[in-house]
Design an enzyme around this catalytic site. Sequence first.
Site, PDB file in Angstrom:
ATOM      1  N   HIS A  64      24.436  92.544 -11.900  1.00 34.18           N
ATOM      2  CA  HIS A  64      23.931  91.295 -11.283  1.00 34.18           C
ATOM      3  C   HIS A  64      24.570  91.086  -9.922  1.00 34.18           C
ATOM      4  O   HIS A  64      25.416  90.216  -9.784  1.00 34.18           O
ATOM      5  CB  HIS A  64      24.251  90.113 -12.192  1.00 34.18           C
ATOM      6  CG  HIS A  64      23.454  88.885 -11.907  1.00 34.18           C
ATOM      7  ND1 HIS A  64      23.867  87.901 -11.041  1.00 34.18           N
ATOM      8  CD2 HIS A  64      22.260  88.472 -12.384  1.00 34.18           C
ATOM      9  CE1 HIS A  64      22.977  86.925 -11.014  1.00 34.18           C
ATOM     10  NE2 HIS A  64      21.995  87.247 -11.823  1.00 34.18           N
ATOM     11  N   PHE A  65      24.278  91.673  -8.953  1.00 34.03           N
ATOM     12  CA  PHE A  65      23.423  92.820  -8.700  1.00 34.03           C
ATOM     13  C   PHE A  65      24.296  93.875  -8.062  1.00 34.03           C
ATOM     14  O   PHE A  65      25.108  93.527  -7.204  1.00 34.03           O
ATOM     15  CB  PHE A  65      22.279  92.431  -7.765  1.00 34.03           C
ATOM     16  CG  PHE A  65      21.420  91.315  -8.334  1.00 34.03           C
ATOM     17  CD1 PHE A  65      20.423  91.607  -9.255  1.00 34.03           C
ATOM     18  CD2 PHE A  65      21.628  89.999  -7.973  1.00 34.03           C
ATOM     19  CE1 PHE A  65      19.625  90.592  -9.769  1.00 34.03           C
ATOM     20  CE2 PHE A  65      20.836  88.984  -8.495  1.00 34.03           C
ATOM     21  CZ  PHE A  65      19.833  89.270  -9.395  1.00 34.03           C
TER      22      PHE A  65
END
Length: 161
Positions: A64-65
């Site tokens: 994420h991410f």
Amino acid sequence: MSMDTANNDQGTDLGKVIDISRIIQMIPHRYPFLMVDRVVQVVANESAVGIKNVTINEPFFQGHFPSRPVFPGVLIIESMAQTAAVLVVETLGESAEGKLVYFMSVENCRFRKPVGPGDQLMIHVFKERSRGNVWKFRGEAKVDGVLVAEATYAAMILDEK
């Protein structure tokens, strides 16, 4: 000492400072889901200010991410809830330590800016009301004084068993 009294520039008492060892006694959350590192101000039955230091070592940043790590917004809300749980225990006393706090509702939630590694979340929670074991709070999360998220939420406090 795990708890001290904080003062502002005018010497006004800002309430207790609660470190991580005391937080672990107060609420049941543990790594990797403990989302408050320190409470720098708590006024029983009114408000609290918690700190979450966001580091690249957080396990969720792997996905994420990977190319632009962003602290998940729902975990900002969880940080607010855990700070509120510390406020509840400080208000009710030792008999409330370790009780579970279940979300009942989250309203008017807004994410204003992304939060990433290296940021320090200042989590401001304000008790709006309580009746029995149901409490309602308003929370704001800030980074460097800038509002990054806000929400109103209700929770029910229950025994672990």
